[in-house]
Design a protein around this motif. Sequence first.
Motif, PDB file in Angstrom:
ATOM      1  N   SER A  65      -0.850 -17.970   3.537  1.00 29.07           N
ATOM      2  CA  SER A  65      -1.121 -19.110   4.426  1.00 29.07           C
ATOM      3  C   SER A  65      -1.512 -20.329   3.605  1.00 29.07           C
ATOM      4  O   SER A  65      -1.832 -20.229   2.427  1.00 29.07           O
ATOM      5  N   ARG A  66      -1.488 -21.456   4.267  1.00 28.38           N
ATOM      6  CA  ARG A  66      -1.970 -22.694   3.659  1.00 28.38           C
ATOM      7  C   ARG A  66      -3.437 -22.844   4.021  1.00 28.38           C
ATOM      8  O   ARG A  66      -3.819 -22.690   5.171  1.00 28.38           O
ATOM      9  N   SER A  67      -4.207 -23.163   3.036  1.00 27.32           N
ATOM     10  CA  SER A  67      -5.651 -23.299   3.210  1.00 27.32           C
ATOM     11  C   SER A  67      -5.990 -24.642   3.845  1.00 27.32           C
ATOM     12  O   SER A  67      -5.400 -25.664   3.505  1.00 27.32           O
ATOM     13  N   GLN A  68      -6.960 -24.616   4.718  1.00 27.07           N
ATOM     14  CA  GLN A  68      -7.470 -25.831   5.342  1.00 27.07           C
ATOM     15  C   GLN A  68      -8.883 -26.123   4.830  1.00 27.07           C
ATOM     16  O   GLN A  68      -9.681 -26.714   5.547  1.00 27.07           O
ATOM     17  N   LEU A  69      -9.169 -25.704   3.607  1.00 28.70           N
ATOM     18  CA  LEU A  69     -10.486 -25.927   3.026  1.00 28.70           C
ATOM     19  C   LEU A  69     -10.551 -27.314   2.386  1.00 28.70           C
ATOM     20  O   LEU A  69      -9.537 -27.963   2.156  1.00 28.70           O
ATOM     21  N   SER A  70     -11.747 -27.727   2.062  1.00 22.91           N
ATOM     22  CA  SER A  70     -11.978 -29.025   1.442  1.00 22.91           C
ATOM     23  C   SER A  70     -11.288 -29.117   0.079  1.00 22.91           C
ATOM     24  O   SER A  70     -11.178 -28.130  -0.650  1.00 22.91           O
ATOM     25  N   ALA A  71     -10.869 -30.308  -0.274  1.00 20.20           N
ATOM     26  CA  ALA A  71     -10.290 -30.555  -1.593  1.00 20.20           C
ATOM     27  C   ALA A  71     -11.380 -30.766  -2.646  1.00 20.20           C
ATOM     28  O   ALA A  71     -11.113 -30.717  -3.844  1.00 20.20           O
TER      29      ALA A  71
ATOM     30  N   GLN B 206      -5.619 -23.047  -5.067  1.00 13.76           N
ATOM     31  CA  GLN B 206      -5.758 -24.404  -4.549  1.00 13.76           C
ATOM     32  C   GLN B 206      -5.564 -24.434  -3.044  1.00 13.76           C
ATOM     33  O   GLN B 206      -6.431 -24.023  -2.309  1.00 13.76           O
ATOM     34  N   GLY B 207      -4.430 -24.876  -2.553  1.00  9.88           N
ATOM     35  CA  GLY B 207      -4.225 -25.030  -1.125  1.00  9.88           C
ATOM     36  C   GLY B 207      -3.621 -23.829  -0.424  1.00  9.88           C
ATOM     37  O   GLY B 207      -3.103 -23.954   0.678  1.00  9.88           O
ATOM     38  N   TYR B 208      -3.676 -22.659  -1.054  1.00 15.39           N
ATOM     39  CA  TYR B 208      -3.030 -21.476  -0.492  1.00 15.39           C
ATOM     40  C   TYR B 208      -3.936 -20.248  -0.548  1.00 15.39           C
ATOM     41  O   TYR B 208      -4.756 -20.111  -1.447  1.00 15.39           O
ATOM     42  N   PHE B 209      -3.718 -19.368   0.424  1.00 17.39           N
ATOM     43  CA  PHE B 209      -4.356 -18.049   0.438  1.00 17.39           C
ATOM     44  C   PHE B 209      -3.249 -17.002   0.423  1.00 17.39           C
ATOM     45  O   PHE B 209      -2.225 -17.167   1.085  1.00 17.39           O
ATOM     46  N   ILE B 210      -3.486 -15.922  -0.289  1.00 11.46           N
ATOM     47  CA  ILE B 210      -2.668 -14.718  -0.198  1.00 11.46           C
ATOM     48  C   ILE B 210      -3.680 -13.586  -0.113  1.00 11.46           C
ATOM     49  O   ILE B 210      -4.620 -13.533  -0.915  1.00 11.46           O
ATOM     50  N   GLN B 211      -3.514 -12.702   0.845  1.00  8.77           N
ATOM     51  CA  GLN B 211      -4.464 -11.608   0.970  1.00  8.77           C
ATOM     52  C   GLN B 211      -3.749 -10.300   1.260  1.00  8.77           C
ATOM     53  O   GLN B 211      -2.759 -10.270   1.990  1.00  8.77           O
ATOM     54  N   ILE B 212      -4.280  -9.242   0.668  1.00  2.00           N
ATOM     55  CA  ILE B 212      -3.845  -7.887   0.979  1.00  2.00           C
ATOM     56  C   ILE B 212      -4.981  -7.236   1.746  1.00  2.00           C
ATOM     57  O   ILE B 212      -6.134  -7.249   1.300  1.00  2.00           O
ATOM     58  N   LEU B 213      -4.653  -6.690   2.907  1.00  2.00           N
ATOM     59  CA  LEU B 213      -5.605  -5.952   3.735  1.00  2.00           C
ATOM     60  C   LEU B 213      -5.131  -4.505   3.795  1.00  2.00           C
ATOM     61  O   LEU B 213      -3.941  -4.249   3.995  1.00  2.00           O
ATOM     62  N   GLU B 214      -6.052  -3.555   3.659  1.00  2.00           N
ATOM     63  CA  GLU B 214      -5.726  -2.138   3.772  1.00  2.00           C
ATOM     64  C   GLU B 214      -6.706  -1.480   4.722  1.00  2.00           C
ATOM     65  O   GLU B 214      -7.899  -1.764   4.673  1.00  2.00           O
ATOM     66  N   GLY B 215      -6.202  -0.601   5.562  1.00  2.00           N
ATOM     67  CA  GLY B 215      -7.078   0.128   6.461  1.00  2.00           C
ATOM     68  C   GLY B 215      -6.308   0.769   7.584  1.00  2.00           C
ATOM     69  O   GLY B 215      -5.068   0.793   7.581  1.00  2.00           O
ATOM     70  N   GLU B 216      -7.051   1.273   8.552  1.00  2.00           N
ATOM     71  CA  GLU B 216      -6.432   1.873   9.726  1.00  2.00           C
ATOM     72  C   GLU B 216      -5.668   0.787  10.478  1.00  2.00           C
ATOM     73  O   GLU B 216      -6.101  -0.359  10.555  1.00  2.00           O
TER      74      GLU B 216
ATOM     75  N   ARG C  20      -9.259 -22.270   9.355  1.00  2.00           N
ATOM     76  CA  ARG C  20      -9.197 -22.472   7.905  1.00  2.00           C
ATOM     77  C   ARG C  20      -7.836 -22.117   7.330  1.00  2.00           C
ATOM     78  O   ARG C  20      -7.591 -22.272   6.144  1.00  2.00           O
ATOM     79  N   HIS C  21      -6.933 -21.618   8.190  1.00  2.00           N
ATOM     80  CA  HIS C  21      -5.568 -21.254   7.800  1.00  2.00           C
ATOM     81  C   HIS C  21      -4.573 -22.029   8.654  1.00  2.00           C
ATOM     82  O   HIS C  21      -4.833 -22.322   9.807  1.00  2.00           O
TER      83      HIS C  21
ATOM     84  N   GLU D 214      -6.369  -6.082  14.138  1.00  2.00           N
ATOM     85  CA  GLU D 214      -7.424  -6.924  14.702  1.00  2.00           C
ATOM     86  C   GLU D 214      -7.905  -7.959  13.691  1.00  2.00           C
ATOM     87  O   GLU D 214      -8.123  -9.126  14.032  1.00  2.00           O
ATOM     88  N   THR D 215      -8.065  -7.537  12.451  1.00  2.00           N
ATOM     89  CA  THR D 215      -8.508  -8.458  11.397  1.00  2.00           C
ATOM     90  C   THR D 215      -7.466  -9.552  11.178  1.00  2.00           C
ATOM     91  O   THR D 215      -7.805 -10.737  11.087  1.00  2.00           O
ATOM     92  N   PHE D 216      -6.200  -9.166  11.106  1.00  2.00           N
ATOM     93  CA  PHE D 216      -5.149 -10.164  10.903  1.00  2.00           C
ATOM     94  C   PHE D 216      -5.074 -11.133  12.082  1.00  2.00           C
ATOM     95  O   PHE D 216      -4.860 -12.331  11.889  1.00  2.00           O
ATOM     96  N   GLN D 217      -5.286 -10.642  13.280  1.00  2.00           N
ATOM     97  CA  GLN D 217      -5.273 -11.525  14.461  1.00  2.00           C
ATOM     98  C   GLN D 217      -6.366 -12.587  14.339  1.00  2.00           C
ATOM     99  O   GLN D 217      -6.131 -13.762  14.619  1.00  2.00           O
ATOM    100  N   ARG D 218      -7.558 -12.186  13.896  1.00  2.00           N
ATOM    101  CA  ARG D 218      -8.647 -13.161  13.697  1.00  2.00           C
ATOM    102  C   ARG D 218      -8.262 -14.181  12.629  1.00  2.00           C
ATOM    103  O   ARG D 218      -8.489 -15.380  12.782  1.00  2.00           O
TER     104      ARG D 218
END
Length: 156
Positions: free
Chosen positions: A16-22, A55-65, A81-82, A71-75
Amino acid sequence: MRASKRSSLIHLIYFSRSQLSAEPPVRARQIAEIARHAQKKNEFSVITSLLIVDQGYFIQILEGERLSVQETFQRISTDVRHRDVHIVEWREITKREFVTSFATALRAPSNEALFQRANLGPMLQRGTPKASTVYGLAQALQAEVMAKQGIDHLFV
């Protein structure tokens, strides 16, 4: 009744693209706040993850049931911020590869060689990265952190 042979353990990679402060100090506080909240939620949901910040991007790996990850990805996908949240990969797994409920890896001069080896230019300029590229980078970043802590292998 026959038991299902399908695993309910999954891993999901999103970009995703980050919406955090520069502003670096503000951005650092925002990332620390994200980490604090996400760690608590992920521990409760029994999710392991690694968030890569470039910088302006997030990449995340989530593991679980399955349900917990969904549910986590939906949030995450509705979090202000994304923006432009894209699933890079969603698949069943037989075991976890990441060890902490929430770890972050920020692109920095100290790990730039790992990003370059993964062929990820500054600020991920080439668009959505391939799952295998993200996965390899995430494993290398996790191994680097563990090596600095004196841990040479995992028992996952």
